[in-house]
Design an enzyme around this catalytic site. Structure first.
Site, short mmCIF file in Angstrom:
data_model
loop_
_atom_site.label_atom_id
_atom_site.label_comp_id
_atom_site.label_asym_id
_atom_site.label_seq_id
_atom_site.Cartn_x
_atom_site.Cartn_y
_atom_site.Cartn_z
N HIS A 1 0.85 -1.22 0.04
CA HIS A 1 -0.08 0.02 -0.04
C HIS A 1 1.07 1.24 -0.04
CE1 HIS A 1 -2.78 2.95 1.84
NE2 HIS A 1 -3.84 2.30 1.36
N ASP B 1 3.21 -4.49 8.13
CA ASP B 1 1.92 -3.59 8.00
C ASP B 1 0.63 -4.77 8.09
OD1 ASP B 1 -0.19 -2.12 7.07
OD2 ASP B 1 0.55 -1.62 5.08
N GLN C 1 -4.29 -4.96 7.04
CA GLN C 1 -5.29 -5.77 6.83
C GLN C 1 -5.23 -7.34 7.40
OE1 GLN C 1 -8.00 -5.03 4.83
NE2 GLN C 1 -7.04 -3.07 4.01
N LYS D 1 -10.42 -0.41 11.02
CA LYS D 1 -10.79 -1.60 9.91
C LYS D 1 -11.25 -2.96 10.77
CE LYS D 1 -7.24 0.00 6.53
NZ LYS D 1 -8.04 0.28 5.29
N CYS E 1 -4.84 2.62 -3.62
CA CYS E 1 -3.77 3.17 -3.03
C CYS E 1 -2.41 2.08 -3.22
CB CYS E 1 -3.61 3.25 -1.53
SG CYS E 1 -4.85 4.69 -1.17
N1 PMP Z 1 -2.01 -0.60 4.50
C1 PMP Z 1 -2.90 -1.52 4.10
C2 PMP Z 1 -2.22 -2.96 3.38
C3 PMP Z 1 -4.07 -0.91 3.75
O1 PMP Z 1 -5.05 -1.52 3.27
C4 PMP Z 1 -4.24 0.30 4.62
C5 PMP Z 1 -5.70 1.03 4.48
N2 PMP Z 1 -6.26 0.90 3.08
C6 PMP Z 1 -3.27 1.13 5.04
C7 PMP Z 1 -1.88 0.77 5.08
C8 PMP Z 1 -3.51 2.61 5.48
O2 PMP Z 1 -4.26 2.41 6.73
P1 PMP Z 1 -4.90 3.83 7.39
O3 PMP Z 1 -5.57 4.45 6.33
O4 PMP Z 1 -5.82 3.33 8.31
O5 PMP Z 1 -3.75 4.48 7.73
#
Ligand code: PMP
Length: 408
Positions: A124, A201, A204, A227, A365
Protein backbone atom coordinates in the site's frame (compact mmCIF):
# COMPACT_ATOMS: atom_id res chain seq x y z
CA UNK A 1 -16.87 -25.47 14.79
CA UNK A 2 -18.89 -22.43 15.78
CA UNK A 3 -20.62 -20.79 12.81
CA UNK A 4 -21.12 -17.06 12.61
CA UNK A 5 -24.68 -15.97 13.37
CA UNK A 6 -24.93 -13.12 10.86
CA UNK A 7 -28.62 -12.50 11.68
CA UNK A 8 -27.81 -11.62 15.22
CA UNK A 9 -24.57 -9.78 14.34
CA UNK A 10 -26.34 -7.59 11.79
CA UNK A 11 -28.75 -6.34 14.46
CA UNK A 12 -25.75 -4.75 16.19
CA UNK A 13 -24.77 -2.70 13.10
CA UNK A 14 -27.47 -0.06 12.52
CA UNK A 15 -26.01 1.22 9.25
CA UNK A 16 -26.60 -2.15 7.59
CA UNK A 17 -30.34 -1.37 7.60
CA UNK A 18 -29.74 1.60 5.28
CA UNK A 19 -31.40 1.92 1.92
CA UNK A 20 -29.25 3.24 -0.94
CA UNK A 21 -31.31 4.61 -3.84
CA UNK A 22 -34.21 2.62 -2.38
CA UNK A 23 -32.20 -0.63 -2.42
CA UNK A 24 -30.94 -2.52 0.60
CA UNK A 25 -27.34 -1.66 1.31
CA UNK A 26 -24.81 -4.38 0.59
CA UNK A 27 -21.61 -3.16 2.16
CA UNK A 28 -18.66 -4.82 0.42
CA UNK A 29 -16.01 -2.16 1.10
CA UNK A 30 -14.76 -3.54 4.39
CA UNK A 31 -11.08 -3.41 3.47
CA UNK A 32 -11.42 0.39 3.25
CA UNK A 33 -13.22 0.63 6.57
CA UNK A 34 -15.61 -1.55 8.54
CA UNK A 35 -18.97 -0.54 9.99
CA UNK A 36 -19.31 -0.09 13.76
CA UNK A 37 -21.42 -2.08 16.19
CA UNK A 38 -23.71 -0.29 18.65
CA UNK A 39 -21.35 -1.15 21.50
CA UNK A 40 -18.64 1.00 19.87
CA UNK A 41 -21.01 3.83 18.95
CA UNK A 42 -22.54 3.82 22.44
CA UNK A 43 -19.15 3.73 24.15
CA UNK A 44 -18.13 6.89 22.31
CA UNK A 45 -21.35 8.64 23.25
CA UNK A 46 -21.36 7.43 26.88
CA UNK A 47 -17.70 8.29 27.41
CA UNK A 48 -18.25 11.87 26.27
CA UNK A 49 -21.34 12.06 28.48
CA UNK A 50 -19.77 10.62 31.60
CA UNK A 51 -15.99 10.62 31.82
CA UNK A 52 -14.59 13.16 29.39
CA UNK A 53 -11.46 14.91 30.69
CA UNK A 54 -7.91 15.15 29.38
CA UNK A 55 -5.76 12.14 30.27
CA UNK A 56 -2.58 11.84 32.36
CA UNK A 57 -2.85 15.45 33.48
CA UNK A 58 -5.47 16.08 36.10
CA UNK A 59 -5.69 15.08 39.72
CA UNK A 60 -9.46 15.34 39.47
CA UNK A 61 -11.75 12.35 39.31
CA UNK A 62 -12.85 12.65 35.67
CA UNK A 63 -9.26 12.84 34.51
CA UNK A 64 -8.49 9.73 36.52
CA UNK A 65 -11.41 7.91 34.90
CA UNK A 66 -10.47 8.86 31.35
CA UNK A 67 -6.82 7.99 32.04
CA UNK A 68 -7.86 4.60 33.39
CA UNK A 69 -9.97 4.06 30.25
CA UNK A 70 -7.12 5.05 27.95
CA UNK A 71 -4.64 2.78 29.71
CA UNK A 72 -7.19 -0.05 29.81
CA UNK A 73 -7.30 0.35 26.02
CA UNK A 74 -3.55 -0.12 25.85
CA UNK A 75 -3.78 -3.28 27.92
CA UNK A 76 -6.68 -4.56 25.78
CA UNK A 77 -4.64 -4.07 22.60
CA UNK A 78 -1.64 -5.76 24.23
CA UNK A 79 -3.76 -8.78 24.98
CA UNK A 80 -5.40 -8.78 21.54
CA UNK A 81 -2.10 -9.04 19.68
CA UNK A 82 -0.32 -10.88 22.52
CA UNK A 83 2.42 -8.31 23.06
CA UNK A 84 4.66 -8.89 26.06
CA UNK A 85 4.20 -5.49 27.71
CA UNK A 86 1.62 -2.70 27.41
CA UNK A 87 4.47 -0.15 27.16
CA UNK A 88 5.15 -1.68 23.73
CA UNK A 89 1.77 -0.40 22.50
CA UNK A 90 1.88 3.12 21.02
CA UNK A 91 -1.36 4.81 20.00
CA UNK A 92 -1.28 6.69 16.70
CA UNK A 93 -3.86 7.97 14.21
CA UNK A 94 -3.70 4.83 12.10
CA UNK A 95 -1.49 2.40 10.23
CA UNK A 96 -0.21 5.25 8.09
CA UNK A 97 1.02 7.24 11.06
CA UNK A 98 2.48 4.13 12.68
CA UNK A 99 4.60 3.40 9.60
CA UNK A 100 5.62 7.06 9.32
CA UNK A 101 6.70 6.93 12.95
CA UNK A 102 9.01 4.00 12.25
CA UNK A 103 10.34 5.55 9.03
CA UNK A 104 11.06 8.78 10.87
CA UNK A 105 12.37 7.55 14.25
CA UNK A 106 13.95 4.21 13.33
CA UNK A 107 15.14 5.83 10.10
CA UNK A 108 16.76 8.63 12.09
CA UNK A 109 18.56 6.27 14.44
CA UNK A 110 19.51 3.29 12.32
CA UNK A 111 19.32 3.99 8.57
CA UNK A 112 22.04 5.95 6.82
CA UNK A 113 23.06 6.97 3.31
CA UNK A 114 23.92 3.91 1.24
CA UNK A 115 21.74 1.57 3.31
CA UNK A 116 18.68 -0.14 1.92
CA UNK A 117 15.30 -1.33 3.08
CA UNK A 118 13.28 -4.16 1.54
CA UNK A 119 9.54 -3.95 0.76
CA UNK A 120 7.37 -5.92 -1.67
CA UNK A 121 5.58 -5.12 -4.92
CA UNK A 122 2.19 -5.51 -3.23
CA UNK A 123 2.59 -2.69 -0.70
CA UNK A 124 0.00 0.00 0.00
CA UNK A 125 1.23 3.59 -0.53
CA UNK A 126 1.41 3.84 3.28
CA UNK A 127 4.29 1.37 3.18
CA UNK A 128 6.04 2.95 0.18
CA UNK A 129 5.90 6.72 0.46
CA UNK A 130 7.26 7.08 4.04
CA UNK A 131 10.38 5.22 2.87
CA UNK A 132 10.66 7.46 -0.19
CA UNK A 133 10.49 10.50 2.10
CA UNK A 134 13.27 8.98 4.19
CA UNK A 135 15.19 8.27 1.00
CA UNK A 136 14.94 11.95 0.03
CA UNK A 137 16.55 12.84 3.36
CA UNK A 138 19.13 10.08 3.57
CA UNK A 139 19.60 8.66 0.06
CA UNK A 140 18.71 5.12 0.93
CA UNK A 141 17.78 2.43 -1.57
CA UNK A 142 14.32 0.86 -1.58
CA UNK A 143 14.41 -2.72 -2.81
CA UNK A 144 11.15 -4.22 -4.04
CA UNK A 145 10.57 -7.98 -3.85
CA UNK A 146 8.73 -9.17 -7.00
CA UNK A 147 5.57 -11.29 -6.96
CA UNK A 148 4.84 -14.73 -8.33
CA UNK A 149 2.13 -15.17 -10.99
CA UNK A 150 -0.34 -16.16 -8.22
CA UNK A 151 0.33 -12.89 -6.41
CA UNK A 152 2.62 -14.18 -3.68
CA UNK A 153 5.85 -12.65 -2.50
CA UNK A 154 8.73 -14.31 -4.33
CA UNK A 155 10.60 -15.76 -1.35
CA UNK A 156 13.62 -16.83 -3.35
CA UNK A 157 14.13 -13.29 -4.63
CA UNK A 158 13.53 -11.96 -1.12
CA UNK A 159 16.41 -14.02 0.27
CA UNK A 160 18.82 -12.72 -2.35
CA UNK A 161 17.77 -9.09 -1.93
CA UNK A 162 18.88 -8.74 1.69
CA UNK A 163 22.52 -7.89 2.34
CA UNK A 164 24.72 -6.30 5.01
CA UNK A 165 23.35 -2.85 4.06
CA UNK A 166 19.71 -3.88 4.63
CA UNK A 167 18.46 -2.11 7.75
CA UNK A 168 14.77 -3.04 7.71
CA UNK A 169 12.26 -5.29 5.98
CA UNK A 170 8.75 -3.80 5.79
CA UNK A 171 5.98 -6.01 4.46
CA UNK A 172 2.17 -6.14 4.39
CA UNK A 173 0.67 -8.94 6.43
CA UNK A 174 -2.23 -9.18 3.96
CA UNK A 175 -2.44 -7.43 0.59
CA UNK A 176 -5.39 -5.02 0.32
CA UNK A 177 -5.54 -5.72 -3.42
CA UNK A 178 -4.65 -9.39 -3.90
CA UNK A 179 -5.79 -10.78 -0.54
CA UNK A 180 -2.47 -12.62 -0.31
CA UNK A 181 -1.60 -13.55 3.27
CA UNK A 182 2.17 -13.24 3.47
CA UNK A 183 4.10 -15.88 5.43
CA UNK A 184 5.15 -13.32 8.02
CA UNK A 185 6.69 -15.80 10.41
CA UNK A 186 8.96 -17.16 7.70
CA UNK A 187 9.76 -13.64 6.40
CA UNK A 188 10.72 -12.52 9.89
CA UNK A 189 12.84 -15.61 10.54
CA UNK A 190 14.70 -15.06 7.24
CA UNK A 191 15.37 -11.41 8.08
CA UNK A 192 16.33 -12.16 11.69
CA UNK A 193 18.84 -14.78 10.58
CA UNK A 194 20.63 -11.80 8.99
CA UNK A 195 20.02 -9.54 12.03
CA UNK A 196 17.52 -7.38 10.13
CA UNK A 197 14.42 -6.16 12.00
CA UNK A 198 10.97 -6.41 10.40
CA UNK A 199 7.95 -4.10 10.33
CA UNK A 200 4.64 -5.72 9.45
CA UNK A 201 1.88 -3.55 7.97
CA UNK A 202 -1.05 -5.27 9.66
CA UNK A 203 -3.82 -2.97 8.36
CA UNK A 204 -5.42 -5.94 6.59
CA UNK A 205 -4.03 -8.58 8.94
CA UNK A 206 -5.53 -7.70 12.32
CA UNK A 207 -9.18 -7.56 11.15
CA UNK A 208 -9.20 -11.03 9.67
CA UNK A 209 -7.19 -13.41 11.82
CA UNK A 210 -5.69 -13.96 15.24
CA UNK A 211 -2.49 -11.98 15.71
CA UNK A 212 0.36 -13.00 17.97
CA UNK A 213 3.25 -10.58 17.62
CA UNK A 214 5.45 -12.64 19.93
CA UNK A 215 4.86 -15.86 18.04
CA UNK A 216 5.64 -14.20 14.69
CA UNK A 217 8.50 -12.33 16.42
CA UNK A 218 7.66 -9.03 14.67
CA UNK A 219 9.82 -6.07 15.65
CA UNK A 220 7.10 -3.59 14.67
CA UNK A 221 3.45 -4.29 13.83
CA UNK A 222 1.09 -1.51 12.65
CA UNK A 223 -2.70 -1.47 12.33
CA UNK A 224 -5.82 0.72 12.37
CA UNK A 225 -8.84 0.33 14.67
CA UNK A 226 -11.31 1.45 12.00
CA UNK A 227 -10.65 -1.66 9.94
CA UNK A 228 -11.60 -3.92 12.84
CA UNK A 229 -15.00 -2.43 13.69
CA UNK A 230 -13.47 0.31 15.82
CA UNK A 231 -13.44 4.10 15.56
CA UNK A 232 -11.56 6.14 12.97
CA UNK A 233 -8.46 8.04 14.01
CA UNK A 234 -7.02 5.31 16.24
CA UNK A 235 -4.00 3.32 15.19
CA UNK A 236 -1.50 1.14 16.92
CA UNK A 237 2.21 0.71 16.59
CA UNK A 238 3.50 -2.31 18.42
CA UNK A 239 7.26 -2.25 18.85
CA UNK A 240 9.68 -4.36 20.83
CA UNK A 241 10.63 -2.45 23.95
CA UNK A 242 14.34 -2.57 23.17
CA UNK A 243 13.82 -1.00 19.76
CA UNK A 244 11.35 1.64 20.93
CA UNK A 245 13.77 2.59 23.69
CA UNK A 246 16.57 2.93 21.16
CA UNK A 247 14.86 5.31 18.73
CA UNK A 248 14.11 9.03 19.19
CA UNK A 249 10.63 10.52 19.67
CA UNK A 250 8.48 11.08 16.58
CA UNK A 251 6.84 14.36 17.57
CA UNK A 252 7.53 16.85 20.32
CA UNK A 253 4.96 18.36 22.65
CA UNK A 254 3.05 17.72 25.84
CA UNK A 255 3.12 14.34 27.56
CA UNK A 256 6.20 12.98 25.75
CA UNK A 257 8.64 14.93 27.94
CA UNK A 258 10.48 14.20 31.16
CA UNK A 259 11.67 17.71 31.95
CA UNK A 260 11.78 20.78 29.72
CA UNK A 261 13.97 23.83 29.92
CA UNK A 262 14.63 26.25 27.07
CA UNK A 263 18.07 24.68 26.74
CA UNK A 264 17.27 20.99 26.87
CA UNK A 265 14.45 18.47 27.17
CA UNK A 266 14.49 14.97 28.53
CA UNK A 267 11.94 12.49 27.26
CA UNK A 268 9.24 10.51 28.99
CA UNK A 269 9.43 6.75 29.22
CA UNK A 270 7.57 4.31 26.96
CA UNK A 271 4.93 4.48 25.68
CA UNK A 272 4.42 8.19 26.37
CA UNK A 273 7.65 9.18 24.60
CA UNK A 274 5.79 8.54 21.33
CA UNK A 275 2.43 10.05 22.26
CA UNK A 276 2.89 13.82 22.07
CA UNK A 277 -0.22 15.92 22.65
CA UNK A 278 -3.73 14.98 23.70
CA UNK A 279 -4.49 11.50 22.41
CA UNK A 280 -7.90 10.37 21.17
CA UNK A 281 -8.62 8.68 24.48
CA UNK A 282 -12.34 8.36 23.74
CA UNK A 283 -11.40 6.53 20.54
CA UNK A 284 -9.06 4.28 22.49
CA UNK A 285 -11.81 3.46 24.98
CA UNK A 286 -14.17 2.67 22.09
CA UNK A 287 -11.48 0.44 20.57
CA UNK A 288 -11.84 -1.78 23.64
CA UNK A 289 -15.50 -2.31 22.69
CA UNK A 290 -14.51 -3.14 19.09
CA UNK A 291 -11.88 -5.70 20.10
CA UNK A 292 -14.27 -7.22 22.65
CA UNK A 293 -16.86 -7.55 19.89
CA UNK A 294 -14.44 -9.19 17.44
CA UNK A 295 -13.18 -11.54 20.15
CA UNK A 296 -16.72 -12.53 21.15
CA UNK A 297 -17.46 -13.55 17.55
CA UNK A 298 -14.02 -15.19 17.39
CA UNK A 299 -11.21 -14.23 15.04
CA UNK A 300 -10.98 -17.79 13.68
CA UNK A 301 -14.71 -17.75 12.94
CA UNK A 302 -14.40 -14.38 11.21
CA UNK A 303 -11.53 -15.64 9.04
CA UNK A 304 -13.40 -18.83 8.06
CA UNK A 305 -16.61 -16.93 7.32
CA UNK A 306 -14.91 -14.34 5.10
CA UNK A 307 -12.94 -17.00 3.28
CA UNK A 308 -16.15 -18.91 2.57
CA UNK A 309 -17.82 -15.78 1.14
CA UNK A 310 -14.74 -15.03 -0.94
CA UNK A 311 -14.56 -18.54 -2.41
CA UNK A 312 -18.30 -18.70 -3.11
CA UNK A 313 -18.32 -15.29 -4.83
CA UNK A 314 -15.13 -15.96 -6.78
CA UNK A 315 -16.58 -19.15 -8.26
CA UNK A 316 -19.77 -17.36 -9.37
CA UNK A 317 -17.82 -14.43 -10.76
CA UNK A 318 -15.73 -16.69 -12.95
CA UNK A 319 -18.87 -17.45 -14.97
CA UNK A 320 -19.01 -13.83 -16.15
CA UNK A 321 -17.41 -13.56 -19.58
CA UNK A 322 -14.25 -11.44 -19.68
CA UNK A 323 -13.79 -11.59 -15.90
CA UNK A 324 -10.22 -11.21 -14.67
CA UNK A 325 -9.56 -11.69 -10.98
CA UNK A 326 -6.22 -10.58 -9.50
CA UNK A 327 -4.67 -12.65 -6.73
CA UNK A 328 -4.96 -16.41 -6.51
CA UNK A 329 -2.60 -17.19 -3.67
CA UNK A 330 -3.58 -20.28 -1.69
CA UNK A 331 -5.16 -19.24 1.62
CA UNK A 332 -5.97 -15.74 0.41
CA UNK A 333 -8.23 -13.56 2.55
CA UNK A 334 -11.65 -12.02 1.96
CA UNK A 335 -10.81 -9.66 -0.89
CA UNK A 336 -11.64 -9.96 -4.61
CA UNK A 337 -10.11 -7.43 -7.00
CA UNK A 338 -11.16 -7.70 -10.62
CA UNK A 339 -11.74 -6.08 -13.98
CA UNK A 340 -14.20 -7.13 -16.65
CA UNK A 341 -13.11 -6.89 -20.27
CA UNK A 342 -14.79 -4.09 -22.15
CA UNK A 343 -15.80 -2.17 -19.01
CA UNK A 344 -14.14 0.47 -16.87
CA UNK A 345 -13.84 -0.27 -13.11
CA UNK A 346 -15.31 3.11 -12.25
CA UNK A 347 -18.42 2.49 -14.37
CA UNK A 348 -18.89 -0.95 -12.81
CA UNK A 349 -18.57 0.53 -9.32
CA UNK A 350 -21.06 3.29 -10.12
CA UNK A 351 -23.66 0.91 -11.52
CA UNK A 352 -23.22 -1.41 -8.53
CA UNK A 353 -23.74 1.56 -6.24
CA UNK A 354 -27.02 2.39 -7.99
CA UNK A 355 -28.12 -1.13 -7.05
CA UNK A 356 -27.13 -0.66 -3.40
CA UNK A 357 -23.79 -2.48 -3.59
CA UNK A 358 -20.86 -0.54 -2.10
CA UNK A 359 -17.50 -1.60 -3.56
CA UNK A 360 -14.16 0.09 -4.02
CA UNK A 361 -12.83 1.14 -7.41
CA UNK A 362 -9.53 2.61 -8.56
CA UNK A 363 -5.90 2.01 -7.74
CA UNK A 364 -6.63 1.09 -4.08
CA UNK A 365 -3.60 3.11 -2.94
CA UNK A 366 -1.36 0.61 -4.68
CA UNK A 367 -0.44 2.30 -7.95
CA UNK A 368 2.89 0.46 -8.40
CA UNK A 369 1.01 -2.85 -8.12
CA UNK A 370 -1.58 -1.63 -10.67
CA UNK A 371 1.33 -0.92 -13.04
CA UNK A 372 2.57 -4.48 -12.55
CA UNK A 373 -0.93 -5.89 -13.10
CA UNK A 374 -1.18 -3.72 -16.24
CA UNK A 375 -4.42 -1.98 -15.28
CA UNK A 376 -5.17 1.60 -14.21
CA UNK A 377 -7.50 0.34 -11.53
CA UNK A 378 -9.73 -2.49 -10.35
CA UNK A 379 -13.06 -3.11 -8.68
CA UNK A 380 -12.68 -4.57 -5.20
CA UNK A 381 -15.18 -6.55 -3.17
CA UNK A 382 -14.11 -7.05 0.44
CA UNK A 383 -15.98 -8.90 3.16
CA UNK A 384 -16.66 -8.40 6.84
CA UNK A 385 -18.10 -10.60 9.57
CA UNK A 386 -21.68 -9.37 8.93
CA UNK A 387 -21.82 -10.18 5.21
CA UNK A 388 -23.97 -13.06 3.98
CA UNK A 389 -24.20 -15.52 1.10
CA UNK A 390 -27.48 -13.82 0.11
CA UNK A 391 -25.57 -10.56 -0.29
CA UNK A 392 -22.99 -12.34 -2.45
CA UNK A 393 -25.79 -13.64 -4.70
CA UNK A 394 -27.36 -10.19 -4.92
CA UNK A 395 -23.98 -8.67 -5.73
CA UNK A 396 -23.35 -11.20 -8.49
CA UNK A 397 -26.67 -10.50 -10.15
CA UNK A 398 -26.10 -6.73 -9.82
CA UNK A 399 -22.65 -7.23 -11.34
CA UNK A 400 -24.03 -9.22 -14.28
CA UNK A 401 -26.62 -6.53 -14.89
CA UNK A 402 -23.99 -3.79 -14.76
CA UNK A 403 -21.67 -5.58 -17.17
CA UNK A 404 -24.55 -6.25 -19.60
CA UNK A 405 -25.53 -2.60 -19.54
CA UNK A 406 -21.99 -1.41 -20.12
CA UNK A 407 -21.42 -3.80 -23.01
CA UNK A 408 -24.67 -3.01 -24.73
N1 PMP B 1 -1.77 -0.67 4.61
C1 PMP B 1 -2.73 -1.39 4.02
C2 PMP B 1 -2.39 -2.75 3.51
C3 PMP B 1 -4.03 -0.87 3.92
O1 PMP B 1 -4.99 -1.60 3.34
C4 PMP B 1 -4.30 0.41 4.45
C5 PMP B 1 -5.69 1.01 4.35
N2 PMP B 1 -6.28 0.98 3.11
C6 PMP B 1 -3.26 1.11 5.05
C7 PMP B 1 -2.02 0.55 5.11
C8 PMP B 1 -3.48 2.49 5.62
O2 PMP B 1 -4.38 2.45 6.69
P1 PMP B 1 -4.93 3.80 7.31
O3 PMP B 1 -5.52 4.57 6.18
O4 PMP B 1 -5.96 3.34 8.30
O5 PMP B 1 -3.79 4.50 7.94
Amino acid sequence: MQQIDTDSIRKDFPILDSKIYGKELIYFDNAATTQKPLSVIDTISESYKKINANVHRGVHRLSQLSTEGHEAGRERVRKFINADKSREIIFTRGTTESINLVASSFGEAFINEGDNIVITAMEHHANIVPWQLLSMRKKIEIRVVPLTPLGEMNMEAFRTMMDEKTKLVSVAHVSNVLGTVNPVKEIIAEAHSRNIPVLIDGAQGVPHQKIDVQDMDADFYAFSAHKIYGPTGIGVLYGKEKLLDAIPPYQGGGEMIGHVTFQKTTFNELPFKFEAGTPDYIGVIATIAALDYADAVGMDNIRRHEEELMKYTTEKMKAIQGMKIFGEAPGKGGVISFVVEGTHPYDVGMLLDKQGVAVRTGHLCAQPLMDILGVPGVVRISFGMYNTIQECDACISALKKSVDMLRR
